[in-house]
Design an enzyme around this catalytic site. Structure first.
Site, PDB file in Angstrom:
ATOM      1  N   ASP A 419       0.855  -1.187   0.000  1.00 50.66           N
ATOM      2  CA  ASP A 419       0.000   0.000   0.000  1.00 50.66           C
ATOM      3  C   ASP A 419       0.891   1.237   0.000  1.00 50.66           C
ATOM      4  OD1 ASP A 419      -1.874   1.969   0.434  1.00 50.66           O
ATOM      5  OD2 ASP A 419      -2.390   1.332   2.467  1.00 50.66           O
ATOM      6  N   GLU A 456      -2.569  10.991   0.969  1.00 51.59           N
ATOM      7  CA  GLU A 456      -3.784  10.224   1.266  1.00 51.59           C
ATOM      8  C   GLU A 456      -3.742   9.635   2.663  1.00 51.59           C
ATOM      9  OE1 GLU A 456      -6.044   6.400   1.630  1.00 51.59           O
ATOM     10  OE2 GLU A 456      -3.893   6.783   1.750  1.00 51.59           O
ATOM     11  N   GLU A 457      -2.564   9.188   3.097  1.00 54.87           N
ATOM     12  CA  GLU A 457      -2.459   8.530   4.393  1.00 54.87           C
ATOM     13  C   GLU A 457      -2.858   9.445   5.545  1.00 54.87           C
ATOM     14  OE1 GLU A 457      -2.132   5.535   4.692  1.00 54.87           O
ATOM     15  OE2 GLU A 457      -0.823   4.632   3.199  1.00 54.87           O
ATOM     16  N   GLU A 468     -12.394  19.375  -4.535  1.00 56.24           N
ATOM     17  CA  GLU A 468     -12.907  20.696  -4.203  1.00 56.24           C
ATOM     18  C   GLU A 468     -12.534  21.720  -5.274  1.00 56.24           C
ATOM     19  OE1 GLU A 468     -13.100  20.643   0.677  1.00 56.24           O
ATOM     20  OE2 GLU A 468     -11.288  21.399  -0.315  1.00 56.24           O
TER      21      GLU A 468
END
Length: 523
Positions: A419, A456-457, A468
């Site tokens: 990951d 992301e983590e 956005e």
């Protein structure tokens, strides 16, 4: 009769004469006057043959419609012939299965580069990977490749003041009994030359506490209830708990609600029967730790509701959860567990015994006279980073304003072997396969975007800021989003996916039929 109709035709008068003007239906020579007009009247009544009279008009109208339909179909056929044979000829190689182009050797090549060093969000190594993806997509002749940066404030580890967990004698001297490792011990030459990230939790409250500690198993509500029912309190103490049963942020929040002032996480053994462990197998050794966030803020906390562009207004807020948290290795956790005074007041549930230990001869609390203490120190350095998203675009030939988006994050707590780099390497190979077909003259019907997200983590930072930023376009144009994340996770082969019901039925099942038996798919 039924073929006659009556019309009222208005007119205007002058001083010397009256004249009928064609204001609506007009007047024809065949119209017969039924009533005349005088100065006080405003019109006349005419008798006219009905225009719907089928005597001759119907046949002419039918022939006209038929000829128009024939001309439309003929024009479409001619246009198709011109496009297929002259303007946009079909490629000689027809796409039958994109899997024929996918090469495991290329995935390995991408994966090696992606995992060459640790690449925490905001690090130079992670930005190097952003440039690597941009160069790769550009070399594959994507129509457009851009890096979109967003400025985000994160509490990163302070390299000059590392976090620490120490076991102390509970006596007056406070002698140090054990110091937990700052990071895992390197087990390969590669790891020795490329040190991993120190153990830490994202968003942990900074500070130092020294208190007795209590083992609370997995930190669930039922675990805390079990302790309370047996007269063990965690109020004002440090709790020691193991990962696995729920999100670590929920574990930390449960501890805070029950009065704990700090949490020390440890990773238990995944398979205690395994005789061989990493680097000789996929099973983690007892010296492994686990990093991760203890909350999911859903984007930059200083720009909630709008994109965190470098020029955006920043509403500075508190970054931290209300409790100190710090992970340690399983090897260090074994020492802390064995130092707990033996419990004799109530039976220890079998499910509470960590796999790190050979037996259940250990206690749950150090709250006894002169019992051992834990000292936990967390030092965070607030840092403004550039979250760099890489967006590669292949424009569609027929519906360019309909977007198919394939994405995965790039940042990792350490090397990111599984990951996210397994998913990123697979996504890059999909891009190479699409480029191969474009070289043969093929184009997707709709626009395809390959996206590499940053940070992301820490709570879906890069992807959420991009959404956005482009929310209006995405609302009108986005058709499908597929996220890869983990594409391979060890020696076992399986297909696991989740999504909307429509996505499951019409995409996952159809795609998996050519890979594995349908009964082995997990949604």
């Amino acid at each position: 009769n039924e073929y006659k109709s009556y019309l009222r035709v208005h007119y205007m008068s002058s001083q010397k004469y009256k004249k009928i003007y064609d204001l609506q239906a007009g007047v024809r020579s065949s119209d017969r006057v039924l009533s005349s007009f005088d100065d006080d009247d405003d019109g006349i009544t005419l008798l006219r043959d009905d225009p719907k009279d089928p005597a001759g008009c119907t046949k002419i109208r039918f022939c006209g419609i038929t000829l128009s339909v024939i001309l439309i179909f003929a024009s479409g056929y001619i246009a198709r012939v011109l496009m297929e044979n002259f303007l946009f000829p079909e490629p000689q190689h027809q796409i039958t299965n994109i899997a024929e182009i996918i090469a495991g050797s290329k995935i390995r090549e991408y994966h090696v580069e992606l995992t060459r060093r640790t690449h925490l969000a905001g690090s130079a190594a992670n930005y190097h990977l952003a440039e690597y993806l941009r160069e790769t997509f550009t070399a594959l002749q994507f129509d457009d490749v851009t890096i979109r940066n967003y400025t985000i404030r994160l509490p990163l580890p302070d390299p000059d003041n590392p976090n620490s967990v120490r076991l102390l004698d509970g006596g007056e001297e406070g002698r140090v009994l054990h110091v937990c490792a700052e990071r895992e011990e390197p087990l390969t030459e590669f790891e020795k030359n490329n040190p991993t990230t120190p153990l830490f939790n994202g968003w942990s409250k900074p500070g130092t506490v020294k208190r007795p500690y209590v083992y609370v198993n997995a930190g669930s509500n039922s675990d805390f209830k079990f302790l309370i029912d047996n007269g063990v309190s965690v109020k004002g103490k440090i709790v020691l708990l193991r990962y696995g049963s729920m999100f670590r942020g929920n574990q930390a929040e449960n501890a805070r609600r029950h009065g704990a002032i700090a949490v020390v996480f440890f990773k238990d053994l995944d398979n205690p029967e395994a005789e061989v462990r990493y680097p000789e197998s996929e099973w983690a050794p007892d010296g492994a730790g686990a990093r991760g966030s203890v909350k999911v803020p859903n984007g930059d906390q200083d720009t909630l509701g709008w994109p965190a562009r470098p020029s955006s207004y920043k509403n500075k807020t508190s970054l931290y959860v209300d409790i100190i948290t710090q992970p340690i290795t399983g090897k260090d956790a074994r020492v802390l567990l064995q130092k707990l005074p033996s419990n004799s007041t109530f039976p220890m549930p079998a499910s509470w015994v960590p796999k790190l230990l050979d037996d259940s001869e250990f206690g749950v609390s150090s709250s006894i006279p002169d019992g051992p203490l834990l000292e936990v120190t967390v030092n965070s350095k607030e840092t403004v980073i550039n979250a760099s998203n890489v967006i590669g675009t292949i424009y569609g030939s027929t519906e360019p304003d309909r977007w198919i988006i394939l994405g995965n994050h790039r940042d990792a707590w350490t090397y990111g072997g599984i990951d996210p780099s397994s998913g990123t390497a697979a996504m890059m190979e999909v891009g190479r396969a699409l480029s191969h077909f474009m070289d043969l003259g093929w184009r997707p019907r709709r626009t395809i975007k390959l996206c590499s997200w940053d940070a992301e983590e820490w709570g879906l930072m890069g992807s959420l800021e991009w959404v956005e930023d482009y929310r209006l376009e995405l609302r009108d144009k986005a058709v499908l989003y597929v996220n890869t994340d983990v594409a391979e996770g060890g020696a076992c082969t399986a297909v696991a996916a989740s999504g909307s019901p429509l996505f499951k039925v019409h995409f996952i099942c159809h795609s998996a039929k050519g890979i594995v038996p349908i009964h082995s798919i997990a949604f």
